[in-house]
Design a protein around this motif. Structure first.
Motif, PDB file in Angstrom:
ATOM      1  N   GLN A  58       0.820  -1.225   0.000  1.00 34.16           N
ATOM      2  CA  GLN A  58       0.000   0.000   0.000  1.00 34.16           C
ATOM      3  C   GLN A  58       0.850   1.270   0.000  1.00 34.16           C
ATOM      4  OE1 GLN A  58      -3.078  -0.437  -0.607  1.00 34.16           O
ATOM      5  NE2 GLN A  58      -4.249  -1.546   0.946  1.00 34.16           N
ATOM      6  N   GLY A  59       2.161   1.108   0.228  1.00 35.44           N
ATOM      7  CA  GLY A  59       3.026   2.285   0.328  1.00 35.44           C
ATOM      8  C   GLY A  59       2.706   3.148   1.547  1.00 35.44           C
ATOM      9  N   ALA A  60       2.290   2.482   2.634  1.00 34.82           N
ATOM     10  CA  ALA A  60       1.907   3.219   3.852  1.00 34.82           C
ATOM     11  C   ALA A  60       3.081   3.211   4.841  1.00 34.82           C
ATOM     12  CB  ALA A  60       0.669   2.595   4.476  1.00 34.82           C
ATOM     13  N   ILE A  61       3.782   4.337   4.893  1.00 36.60           N
ATOM     14  CA  ILE A  61       5.016   4.444   5.685  1.00 36.60           C
ATOM     15  C   ILE A  61       4.777   4.124   7.160  1.00 36.60           C
ATOM     16  CG2 ILE A  61       6.844   6.021   6.480  1.00 36.60           C
ATOM     17  CD1 ILE A  61       7.129   5.300   3.568  1.00 36.60           C
ATOM     18  N   SER A  62       3.669   4.615   7.743  1.00 34.94           N
ATOM     19  CA  SER A  62       3.448   4.415   9.176  1.00 34.94           C
ATOM     20  C   SER A  62       3.207   2.941   9.490  1.00 34.94           C
ATOM     21  CB  SER A  62       2.296   5.284   9.678  1.00 34.94           C
ATOM     22  OG  SER A  62       1.096   4.899   9.054  1.00 34.94           O
ATOM     23  N   ILE A  63       2.512   2.219   8.605  1.00 34.50           N
ATOM     24  CA  ILE A  63       2.297   0.782   8.816  1.00 34.50           C
ATOM     25  C   ILE A  63       3.632   0.045   8.735  1.00 34.50           C
ATOM     26  CG2 ILE A  63       1.177  -1.309   7.908  1.00 34.50           C
ATOM     27  CD1 ILE A  63      -1.166   0.382   7.010  1.00 34.50           C
ATOM     28  N   ILE A  64       4.468   0.412   7.756  1.00 32.55           N
ATOM     29  CA  ILE A  64       5.792  -0.203   7.619  1.00 32.55           C
ATOM     30  C   ILE A  64       6.614   0.047   8.885  1.00 32.55           C
ATOM     31  CG2 ILE A  64       7.997  -0.095   6.352  1.00 32.55           C
ATOM     32  CD1 ILE A  64       6.275   0.667   3.837  1.00 32.55           C
ATOM     33  N   PHE A  65       6.658   1.308   9.304  1.00 30.61           N
ATOM     34  CA  PHE A  65       7.475   1.732  10.442  1.00 30.61           C
ATOM     35  C   PHE A  65       7.129   0.973  11.729  1.00 30.61           C
ATOM     36  CE2 PHE A  65       8.036   4.704  14.059  1.00 30.61           C
ATOM     37  CZ  PHE A  65       9.407   4.888  13.989  1.00 30.61           C
ATOM     38  N   TRP A  66       5.849   0.999  12.129  1.00 27.27           N
ATOM     39  CA  TRP A  66       5.437   0.357  13.379  1.00 27.27           C
ATOM     40  C   TRP A  66       5.674  -1.141  13.342  1.00 27.27           C
ATOM     41  CZ3 TRP A  66       5.622   3.533  16.930  1.00 27.27           C
ATOM     42  CH2 TRP A  66       4.958   4.755  16.942  1.00 27.27           C
ATOM     43  N   ASN A  67       5.474  -1.763  12.173  1.00 25.65           N
ATOM     44  CA  ASN A  67       5.574  -3.216  12.143  1.00 25.65           C
ATOM     45  C   ASN A  67       7.009  -3.714  12.089  1.00 25.65           C
ATOM     46  OD1 ASN A  67       2.793  -4.470  12.297  1.00 25.65           O
ATOM     47  ND2 ASN A  67       2.481  -2.783  10.876  1.00 25.65           N
ATOM     48  N   VAL A  68       7.920  -2.920  11.541  1.00 23.20           N
ATOM     49  CA  VAL A  68       9.344  -3.276  11.632  1.00 23.20           C
ATOM     50  C   VAL A  68       9.754  -3.285  13.111  1.00 23.20           C
ATOM     51  CG1 VAL A  68      11.696  -2.480  11.173  1.00 23.20           C
ATOM     52  CG2 VAL A  68      10.017  -2.534   9.321  1.00 23.20           C
ATOM     53  N   ILE A  69       9.341  -2.258  13.850  1.00 20.17           N
ATOM     54  CA  ILE A  69       9.621  -2.201  15.289  1.00 20.17           C
ATOM     55  C   ILE A  69       8.968  -3.398  15.999  1.00 20.17           C
ATOM     56  CG2 ILE A  69       9.176  -0.900  17.433  1.00 20.17           C
ATOM     57  CD1 ILE A  69       9.423   1.666  15.755  1.00 20.17           C
ATOM     58  N   GLY A  70       7.711  -3.682  15.643  1.00 21.57           N
ATOM     59  CA  GLY A  70       6.987  -4.798  16.252  1.00 21.57           C
ATOM     60  C   GLY A  70       7.680  -6.135  16.029  1.00 21.57           C
ATOM     61  N   ILE A  71       8.214  -6.350  14.827  1.00 19.47           N
ATOM     62  CA  ILE A  71       8.916  -7.605  14.513  1.00 19.47           C
ATOM     63  C   ILE A  71      10.139  -7.765  15.407  1.00 19.47           C
ATOM     64  CG2 ILE A  71      10.333  -8.760  12.748  1.00 19.47           C
ATOM     65  CD1 ILE A  71       8.314  -7.568  10.647  1.00 19.47           C
ATOM     66  N   ILE A  72      10.932  -6.707  15.529  1.00 15.79           N
ATOM     67  CA  ILE A  72      12.167  -6.769  16.324  1.00 15.79           C
ATOM     68  C   ILE A  72      11.837  -7.046  17.802  1.00 15.79           C
ATOM     69  CG2 ILE A  72      14.152  -5.416  17.153  1.00 15.79           C
ATOM     70  CD1 ILE A  72      13.918  -3.877  14.393  1.00 15.79           C
ATOM     71  N   LEU A  73      10.876  -6.289  18.350  1.00 15.04           N
ATOM     72  CA  LEU A  73      10.549  -6.411  19.773  1.00 15.04           C
ATOM     73  C   LEU A  73       9.835  -7.731  20.072  1.00 15.04           C
ATOM     74  CD1 LEU A  73       9.408  -2.727  20.485  1.00 15.04           C
ATOM     75  CD2 LEU A  73      11.614  -3.790  21.015  1.00 15.04           C
ATOM     76  N   GLY A  74       8.981  -8.171  19.159  1.00 10.35           N
ATOM     77  CA  GLY A  74       8.268  -9.438  19.338  1.00 10.35           C
ATOM     78  C   GLY A  74       9.216 -10.629  19.226  1.00 10.35           C
ATOM     79  N   ALA A  75      10.183 -10.540  18.312  1.00 11.76           N
ATOM     80  CA  ALA A  75      11.164 -11.615  18.138  1.00 11.76           C
ATOM     81  C   ALA A  75      11.993 -11.794  19.408  1.00 11.76           C
ATOM     82  CB  ALA A  75      12.069 -11.321  16.943  1.00 11.76           C
ATOM     83  N   ALA A  76      12.231 -10.693  20.125  1.00 13.95           N
ATOM     84  CA  ALA A  76      13.024 -10.768  21.365  1.00 13.95           C
ATOM     85  C   ALA A  76      12.355 -11.705  22.370  1.00 13.95           C
ATOM     86  CB  ALA A  76      13.201  -9.371  21.958  1.00 13.95           C
ATOM     87  N   VAL A  77      11.035 -11.585  22.521  1.00 17.49           N
ATOM     88  CA  VAL A  77      10.305 -12.459  23.449  1.00 17.49           C
ATOM     89  C   VAL A  77      10.421 -13.911  23.008  1.00 17.49           C
ATOM     90  CG1 VAL A  77       8.036 -13.054  24.388  1.00 17.49           C
ATOM     91  CG2 VAL A  77       8.654 -10.647  24.093  1.00 17.49           C
ATOM     92  N   LEU A  78      10.228 -14.146  21.721  1.00 11.01           N
ATOM     93  CA  LEU A  78      10.259 -15.508  21.191  1.00 11.01           C
ATOM     94  C   LEU A  78      11.641 -16.141  21.367  1.00 11.01           C
ATOM     95  CD1 LEU A  78       8.105 -17.283  20.021  1.00 11.01           C
ATOM     96  CD2 LEU A  78       8.728 -16.517  17.733  1.00 11.01           C
ATOM     97  N   ILE A  79      12.695 -15.372  21.144  1.00 15.20           N
ATOM     98  CA  ILE A  79      14.067 -15.872  21.307  1.00 15.20           C
ATOM     99  C   ILE A  79      14.317 -16.248  22.773  1.00 15.20           C
ATOM    100  CG2 ILE A  79      16.514 -15.161  21.295  1.00 15.20           C
ATOM    101  CD1 ILE A  79      15.752 -13.514  18.696  1.00 15.20           C
ATOM    102  N   MET A  80      13.851 -15.389  23.693  1.00 16.71           N
ATOM    103  CA  MET A  80      14.038 -15.696  25.118  1.00 16.71           C
ATOM    104  C   MET A  80      13.281 -16.951  25.508  1.00 16.71           C
ATOM    105  SD  MET A  80      14.269 -12.142  27.227  1.00 16.71           S
ATOM    106  CE  MET A  80      12.984 -11.200  26.451  1.00 16.71           C
ATOM    107  N   LYS A  81      12.036 -17.058  25.010  1.00 15.01           N
ATOM    108  CA  LYS A  81      11.196 -18.214  25.340  1.00 15.01           C
ATOM    109  C   LYS A  81      11.776 -19.514  24.771  1.00 15.01           C
ATOM    110  CE  LYS A  81       7.511 -20.822  26.089  1.00 15.01           C
ATOM    111  NZ  LYS A  81       7.150 -21.283  27.423  1.00 15.01           N
TER     112      LYS A  81
END
Lengths: 87, 87
Positions: A58-81
């Motif tokens: 969609q070329g929606a910068i805000s959706i791209i931005f928040w979800n890149v952050i979400g992937i990094i932070l969410g992956a941290a939990v999964l790696i610890m678990k």
């Protein structure tokens, strides 16, 4: 001027992206993750990845931005678990 | 015909809304929620509520639909953490 509805979307995007941070802090503090569901974090990570793809198409910068952050932070939990505080 | 990008949004919405279900199942199975972060579920619940408001203002049925489901399922985890399997 940014529209009020876009401010709501901004706040919602922020909460979605950063929601996994307290879980990371909690795991580090209690030094275990027995009750934390890996499945939930696989699904959350999958949702961030799909929203990222959606945002790119969609070329929606805000959706791209928040979800890149979400992937990094969410992956941290999964790696610890899965790799650090295994059951 | 539904566009491919909307199918991605549909799948992403599904994952976002149902991501808390494995966590509920996990808490019930291990009969404790010590490592589960209440803060994460407050933030997730807040995000679902804000996305619901966003969807109502925009008149976007799919955003409304997924986030009503997300609120109900996310609240279940928070209720178990705060009131049933307290630390």
């Amino acid at each position: 001027m940014i529209e009020p509805v876009e401010l709501i979307g901004l706040a919602a995007g922020f909460l979605t992206a950063f929601s996994t941070v307290p879980q990371s802090i909690r795991i580090i503090r209690v030094r275990q993750a027995a009750a934390v569901s890996a499945g939930t974090y696989f699904m959350l990570l999958g949702s961030y990845i799909l929203w990222l793809v959606y945002g790119i198409i969609q070329g929606a910068i805000s959706i791209i931005f928040w979800n890149v952050i979400g992937i990094i932070l969410g992956a941290a939990v999964l790696i610890m678990k899965l790799f650090i505080w295994k059951d």
